[in-house]
Design a protein around this motif. Sequence first.
Motif, PDB file in Angstrom:
ATOM      1  N   GLU A   6     -49.840  66.350 129.647  1.00 55.73           N
ATOM      2  CA  GLU A   6     -49.816  65.479 128.477  1.00 55.73           C
ATOM      3  C   GLU A   6     -51.135  64.721 128.340  1.00 55.73           C
ATOM      4  O   GLU A   6     -51.813  64.448 129.340  1.00 55.73           O
ATOM      5  CB  GLU A   6     -48.675  64.451 128.573  1.00 55.73           C
ATOM      6  N   CYS A  22     -49.297  67.990 124.430  1.00 60.80           N
ATOM      7  CA  CYS A  22     -48.829  68.566 125.691  1.00 60.80           C
ATOM      8  C   CYS A  22     -49.315  70.008 125.727  1.00 60.80           C
ATOM      9  O   CYS A  22     -48.830  70.853 124.960  1.00 60.80           O
ATOM     10  CB  CYS A  22     -47.319  68.496 125.783  1.00 60.80           C
ATOM     11  N   MET A  34     -39.068  72.926 123.629  1.00 58.02           N
ATOM     12  CA  MET A  34     -39.852  71.831 124.190  1.00 58.02           C
ATOM     13  C   MET A  34     -39.218  70.495 123.834  1.00 58.02           C
ATOM     14  O   MET A  34     -38.616  70.341 122.768  1.00 58.02           O
ATOM     15  CB  MET A  34     -41.284  71.867 123.656  1.00 58.02           C
ATOM     16  N   TRP A  36     -39.694  66.015 124.226  1.00 57.70           N
ATOM     17  CA  TRP A  36     -40.411  64.804 124.642  1.00 57.70           C
ATOM     18  C   TRP A  36     -39.359  63.787 125.091  1.00 57.70           C
ATOM     19  O   TRP A  36     -38.348  63.573 124.393  1.00 57.70           O
ATOM     20  CB  TRP A  36     -41.223  64.210 123.499  1.00 57.70           C
ATOM     21  N   ILE A  70     -42.270  65.750 115.845  1.00 54.59           N
ATOM     22  CA  ILE A  70     -42.623  66.732 116.864  1.00 54.59           C
ATOM     23  C   ILE A  70     -43.030  68.026 116.170  1.00 54.59           C
ATOM     24  O   ILE A  70     -42.461  68.408 115.142  1.00 54.59           O
ATOM     25  CB  ILE A  70     -41.446  66.975 117.838  1.00 54.59           C
ATOM     26  N   ARG A  72     -45.310  72.053 117.052  1.00 57.75           N
ATOM     27  CA  ARG A  72     -45.905  72.905 118.085  1.00 57.75           C
ATOM     28  C   ARG A  72     -46.818  73.920 117.439  1.00 57.75           C
ATOM     29  O   ARG A  72     -46.613  74.327 116.288  1.00 57.75           O
ATOM     30  CB  ARG A  72     -44.818  73.584 118.913  1.00 57.75           C
ATOM     31  N   LEU A  81     -46.585  65.172 119.555  1.00 58.31           N
ATOM     32  CA  LEU A  81     -45.669  64.125 119.116  1.00 58.31           C
ATOM     33  C   LEU A  81     -46.497  63.100 118.342  1.00 58.31           C
ATOM     34  O   LEU A  81     -47.263  62.355 118.944  1.00 58.31           O
ATOM     35  CB  LEU A  81     -44.957  63.462 120.287  1.00 58.31           C
ATOM     36  N   TYR A  94     -44.418  58.664 128.561  1.00 52.61           N
ATOM     37  CA  TYR A  94     -43.890  59.774 127.780  1.00 52.61           C
ATOM     38  C   TYR A  94     -44.146  61.089 128.508  1.00 52.61           C
ATOM     39  O   TYR A  94     -45.266  61.344 128.965  1.00 52.61           O
ATOM     40  CB  TYR A  94     -44.535  59.803 126.391  1.00 52.61           C
ATOM     41  N   TYR A  95     -43.096  61.899 128.589  1.00 45.83           N
ATOM     42  CA  TYR A  95     -43.151  63.173 129.281  1.00 45.83           C
ATOM     43  C   TYR A  95     -42.811  64.311 128.318  1.00 45.83           C
ATOM     44  O   TYR A  95     -41.897  64.177 127.494  1.00 45.83           O
ATOM     45  CB  TYR A  95     -42.134  63.227 130.416  1.00 45.83           C
ATOM     46  N   CYS A  96     -43.509  65.426 128.463  1.00 46.98           N
ATOM     47  CA  CYS A  96     -43.057  66.622 127.770  1.00 46.98           C
ATOM     48  C   CYS A  96     -42.376  67.533 128.784  1.00 46.98           C
ATOM     49  O   CYS A  96     -42.634  67.452 129.993  1.00 46.98           O
ATOM     50  CB  CYS A  96     -44.186  67.337 127.051  1.00 46.98           C
ATOM     51  N   TRP A 112     -41.778  70.016 133.771  1.00 49.95           N
ATOM     52  CA  TRP A 112     -42.152  68.685 133.296  1.00 49.95           C
ATOM     53  C   TRP A 112     -43.643  68.448 133.505  1.00 49.95           C
ATOM     54  O   TRP A 112     -44.232  68.920 134.486  1.00 49.95           O
ATOM     55  CB  TRP A 112     -41.374  67.608 134.060  1.00 49.95           C
TER      56      TRP A 112
END
Length: 122
Positions: A6, A22, A34, A36, A70, A72, A81, A94-96, A112
């Motif tokens: 990320e 990401c 995917m 978030w 969101i 892609r 995001l 924040y994690y994808c 992750w």
Amino acid sequence: QVQLVESGGGLVQAGGSLRLSCAASGRTFSSYAMGWFRQAPGKEREFVAGINWSGSRTYYADSVKGRFTISRDNAKNTVYLQMNSLKPEDTAVYYCAAGTYYSSNPGGYGYWGQGTQVTVSS
């Protein structure tokens, strides 16, 4: 195997915007749904947004609906995001995540990233 990295976090004033990215490694990125997620100190990890493998379906938590988007780009192996009208309560790491199918449950994702900090000042 998918590796996720990320970027794009930072400090922003309330009402401002940030775009998180990401980047994924591996040739099978386009086959994954995917998501978030975010985690604030002392709180559980919570779903923010999700997108299916093709980008034709998107999903949002009620708390961010209408403010976050969101998307892609499978040609670039990247999910984004876009966060607008940010609030102090959006402050979190924040994690994808990548998974076989879309889910709003963190357990539905097998891969992750390391996370990126977003801080919204009032």
